[in-house]
Motif scaffolding. Structure first.
Motif, PDB file in Angstrom:
ATOM      1  N   ILE A  30       0.821  -1.200   0.000  1.00  0.00           N
ATOM      2  CA  ILE A  30       0.000   0.000   0.000  1.00  0.00           C
ATOM      3  C   ILE A  30       0.863   1.261   0.000  1.00  0.00           C
ATOM      4  N   GLU A  31       1.928   1.256   0.783  1.00  0.00           N
ATOM      5  CA  GLU A  31       2.790   2.429   0.869  1.00  0.00           C
ATOM      6  C   GLU A  31       4.258   2.004   0.751  1.00  0.00           C
ATOM      7  N   ASN A  32       5.051   2.889   0.206  1.00  0.00           N
ATOM      8  CA  ASN A  32       6.496   2.664   0.114  1.00  0.00           C
ATOM      9  C   ASN A  32       6.852   1.326  -0.538  1.00  0.00           C
ATOM     10  N   PRO A  33       6.452   1.129  -1.793  1.00  0.00           N
ATOM     11  CA  PRO A  33       6.807  -0.140  -2.456  1.00  0.00           C
ATOM     12  C   PRO A  33       8.317  -0.368  -2.393  1.00  0.00           C
ATOM     13  N   PRO A  34       8.769  -1.558  -1.976  1.00  0.00           N
ATOM     14  CA  PRO A  34      10.211  -1.805  -1.861  1.00  0.00           C
ATOM     15  C   PRO A  34      10.910  -1.770  -3.206  1.00  0.00           C
ATOM     16  N   SER A  35      12.188  -1.459  -3.178  1.00  0.00           N
ATOM     17  CA  SER A  35      13.016  -1.487  -4.377  1.00  0.00           C
ATOM     18  C   SER A  35      13.338  -2.930  -4.751  1.00  0.00           C
ATOM     19  N   ALA A  36      13.968  -3.100  -5.912  1.00  0.00           N
ATOM     20  CA  ALA A  36      14.347  -4.440  -6.354  1.00  0.00           C
ATOM     21  C   ALA A  36      15.282  -5.104  -5.343  1.00  0.00           C
ATOM     22  N   GLU A  37      16.260  -4.361  -4.822  1.00  0.00           N
ATOM     23  CA  GLU A  37      17.199  -4.938  -3.859  1.00  0.00           C
ATOM     24  C   GLU A  37      16.491  -5.350  -2.575  1.00  0.00           C
ATOM     25  N   ALA A  38      15.520  -4.550  -2.122  1.00  0.00           N
ATOM     26  CA  ALA A  38      14.780  -4.896  -0.910  1.00  0.00           C
ATOM     27  C   ALA A  38      13.901  -6.123  -1.139  1.00  0.00           C
ATOM     28  N   LEU A  39      13.320  -6.243  -2.331  1.00  0.00           N
ATOM     29  CA  LEU A  39      12.508  -7.422  -2.647  1.00  0.00           C
ATOM     30  C   LEU A  39      13.369  -8.683  -2.679  1.00  0.00           C
ATOM     31  N   LYS A  40      14.580  -8.570  -3.208  1.00  0.00           N
ATOM     32  CA  LYS A  40      15.481  -9.724  -3.207  1.00  0.00           C
ATOM     33  C   LYS A  40      15.810 -10.138  -1.778  1.00  0.00           C
ATOM     34  N   LEU A  41      16.037  -9.142  -0.911  1.00  0.00           N
ATOM     35  CA  LEU A  41      16.298  -9.458   0.486  1.00  0.00           C
ATOM     36  C   LEU A  41      15.087 -10.122   1.115  1.00  0.00           C
ATOM     37  N   MET A  42      13.875  -9.651   0.802  1.00  0.00           N
ATOM     38  CA  MET A  42      12.657 -10.269   1.317  1.00  0.00           C
ATOM     39  C   MET A  42      12.592 -11.745   0.932  1.00  0.00           C
ATOM     40  N   HIS A  43      12.872 -12.056  -0.325  1.00  0.00           N
ATOM     41  CA  HIS A  43      12.860 -13.447  -0.777  1.00  0.00           C
ATOM     42  C   HIS A  43      13.900 -14.264  -0.016  1.00  0.00           C
ATOM     43  N   LEU A  44      15.061 -13.684   0.214  1.00  0.00           N
ATOM     44  CA  LEU A  44      16.117 -14.398   0.925  1.00  0.00           C
ATOM     45  C   LEU A  44      15.715 -14.670   2.378  1.00  0.00           C
ATOM     46  N   LEU A  45      15.085 -13.706   3.030  1.00  0.00           N
ATOM     47  CA  LEU A  45      14.652 -13.893   4.413  1.00  0.00           C
ATOM     48  C   LEU A  45      13.598 -14.996   4.511  1.00  0.00           C
ATOM     49  N   ILE A  46      12.652 -14.998   3.585  1.00  0.00           N
ATOM     50  CA  ILE A  46      11.615 -16.037   3.598  1.00  0.00           C
ATOM     51  C   ILE A  46      12.224 -17.399   3.291  1.00  0.00           C
ATOM     52  N   ALA A  47      13.137 -17.446   2.318  1.00  0.00           N
ATOM     53  CA  ALA A  47      13.766 -18.719   1.969  1.00  0.00           C
ATOM     54  C   ALA A  47      14.585 -19.268   3.135  1.00  0.00           C
ATOM     55  N   THR A  48      15.270 -18.387   3.858  1.00  0.00           N
ATOM     56  CA  THR A  48      16.080 -18.824   4.999  1.00  0.00           C
ATOM     57  C   THR A  48      15.202 -19.383   6.112  1.00  0.00           C
ATOM     58  N   ALA A  49      14.072 -18.729   6.361  1.00  0.00           N
ATOM     59  CA  ALA A  49      13.159 -19.195   7.421  1.00  0.00           C
ATOM     60  C   ALA A  49      12.436 -20.470   7.012  1.00  0.00           C
ATOM     61  N   GLY A  50      12.098 -20.608   5.729  1.00  0.00           N
ATOM     62  CA  GLY A  50      11.436 -21.815   5.229  1.00  0.00           C
ATOM     63  C   GLY A  50      10.172 -22.148   6.004  1.00  0.00           C
ATOM     64  N   GLY A  51      10.081 -23.371   6.463  1.00  0.00           N
ATOM     65  CA  GLY A  51       8.902 -23.839   7.186  1.00  0.00           C
ATOM     66  C   GLY A  51       8.687 -23.180   8.535  1.00  0.00           C
ATOM     67  N   ARG A  52       9.648 -22.353   8.977  1.00  0.00           N
ATOM     68  CA  ARG A  52       9.510 -21.674  10.264  1.00  0.00           C
ATOM     69  C   ARG A  52       9.095 -20.210  10.103  1.00  0.00           C
ATOM     70  N   MET A  53       8.686 -19.813   8.910  1.00  0.00           N
ATOM     71  CA  MET A  53       8.374 -18.403   8.667  1.00  0.00           C
ATOM     72  C   MET A  53       7.193 -17.905   9.490  1.00  0.00           C
ATOM     73  N   ALA A  54       6.320 -18.802   9.972  1.00  0.00           N
ATOM     74  CA  ALA A  54       5.163 -18.377  10.767  1.00  0.00           C
ATOM     75  C   ALA A  54       5.460 -18.346  12.262  1.00  0.00           C
ATOM     76  N   GLU A  55       6.664 -18.729  12.664  1.00  0.00           N
ATOM     77  CA  GLU A  55       6.999 -18.785  14.082  1.00  0.00           C
ATOM     78  C   GLU A  55       7.526 -17.434  14.576  1.00  0.00           C
ATOM     79  N   ASP A  56       7.151 -17.094  15.796  1.00  0.00           N
ATOM     80  CA  ASP A  56       7.609 -15.839  16.411  1.00  0.00           C
ATOM     81  C   ASP A  56       8.979 -16.079  17.040  1.00  0.00           C
ATOM     82  N   VAL A  57       9.974 -16.230  16.174  1.00  0.00           N
ATOM     83  CA  VAL A  57      11.327 -16.550  16.630  1.00  0.00           C
ATOM     84  C   VAL A  57      12.319 -15.660  15.904  1.00  0.00           C
ATOM     85  N   ARG A  58      13.525 -15.659  16.379  1.00  0.00           N
ATOM     86  CA  ARG A  58      14.631 -14.932  15.755  1.00  0.00           C
ATOM     87  C   ARG A  58      15.212 -15.775  14.628  1.00  0.00           C
ATOM     88  N   HIS A  59      15.378 -15.180  13.463  1.00  0.00           N
ATOM     89  CA  HIS A  59      16.029 -15.827  12.328  1.00  0.00           C
ATOM     90  C   HIS A  59      17.368 -15.138  12.092  1.00  0.00           C
TER      91      HIS A  59
END
Length: 345
Positions: A30-59
């Motif tokens: 809705i606001e402040n669409p991320p840049s290409a570099e930020a989107l790549k980081l988002m994908h990397l963070l989700i990929a690193t968390a994998g099946g634990r992405m829904a857990e309230d834990v430190r990655h």
């Protein structure tokens, strides 16, 4: 019904793919669409968390691991800070149709950059996903399986956002196209409000370049067909097909090549492509960088040339701190000027 988290957990050891909740792949920022570099980081963070992405834990992730990925910039604490600020400001809306409510929240709760070992390039990146994202991931039963190499090869946020949206639809039975209104397409591709207000501008500066880049670097071929009422464009149909095996091999060869000249190859102007400073390794025997370093960098005691790998690493780090792309138009001039004041100490 299979959950997205289970699919992500099952693919935890597949470094070539990232399982992205479809709600994220089709998400509207809705606001402040991320840049290409930020989107790549988002994908990397989700990929690193994998099946634990829904857990309230430190990655956690080490900076060295980020820098080892082809297609990610030679990041520093300063550049990562900027990207995390972008991600923290991105707001997603998840429509929970079962509960008949909308969940609005951020992708991240917080992030930490532990720089105690920064001097040895061992900065530790830690993050916690936001509550809205975790709830969405927990409930998700639809997902996109992303070709990670393609995501990191894409250079535009418009390309990444369109690619992840289409990737969330390609495995649906009998679905080979999607029709958007112009406002829907602007939202999907993250075109900021107040920019590219005319359809011709959206088509010229966002849609056409994104499709060309996706077609060059992905397993799919996309086409766009405007839908008109009279002379007025009222919608756009994006269609996709899976490439034939030989064309997939061509794509893989392109992805395995250095990104230098990729845009020129895409546009058929490779002979006039701009110079790119190497993303990794030494500049020894890599022209014109080897020659520039030898001609302009101060010599060591005894007249010896500085270690060209360390010099290259120092320049990449400096560019990262200054947010200067390694494929900037003036990168050769920038490197020449920088070398004159380089110190190997």
């Amino acid at each position: 019904m299979v959950k997205t988290l289970q699919v992500a957990a099952d693919r935890a050891h597949d470094d070539a793919k990232t399982v992205l909740p479809a709600e994220v792949a089709r998400g509207v920022y809705i606001e402040n669409p991320p840049s290409a570099e930020a989107l790549k980081l988002m994908h990397l963070l989700i990929a690193t968390a994998g099946g634990r992405m829904a857990e309230d834990v430190r990655h956690e992730l080490r900076l060295a691991s980020i820098k080892s990925i082809t297609g990610m910039r030679n990041h520093s604490r300063a550049t990562l800070r900027k990207l995390f600020i972008e991600l923290a400001g991105a707001v997603m809306v998840f429509d929970d149709t079962d509960a008949q409510c909308e969940i609005i929240g951020g992708f991240l709760d917080r992030a930490k950059l532990d720089y105690r070992d920064e001097a040895t390039d061992d900065l530790l990146v830690a993050w916690w996903f936001g509550g809205a994202f975790r709830e969405m991931a927990e409930k998700s039963c639809h997902w996109a399986i992303m070709d990670r190499q393609t995501v990191f090869a894409l250079s535009s946020k418009y390309s990444i956002l369109l690619f992840q949206y289409v990737a969330s639809l390609v495995n649906l039975n009998y679905v080979t196209s999607k029709t958007f209104t112009i406002s829907e397409l602007r939202a999907v591709m993250g075109v900021p409000d107040g920019k590219m207000m005319r359809w011709n501008d959206v088509n010229r500066f966002a849609l056409k370049p994104a499709i060309a880049e996706i077609n060059q670097t992905s397993r799919m071929t996309l086409t766009a067909r405007p839908r008109k009422v009279g002379r007025t464009v009222t919608g756009i149909t994006i269609a996709w097909t899976e490439k034939e095996p030989e064309r997939k091999r061509d794509t893989k060869r392109e992805l395995d090549r250095p990104k230098t000249g990729r845009k020129a190859r895409r546009e058929g102007t490779a002979e006039t492509s701009a110079l790119n400073f190497p993303e990794h390794g030494t500049v020894r025997d890599a022209q014109p960088w080897d020659r520039i370093a030898r001609d302009t960098a101060p010599r060591l005691e005894g007249g010896h040339v500085p270690d060209l790998r360390k010099l290259a690493d120092s320049f990449r780090k400096w560019c990262g701190e200054k947010s200067i792309p390694l494929d900037a138009t003036s990168i050769e001039k920038t490197f020449t000027t920088w070398c004159k004041s380089y110190s190997a100490r």
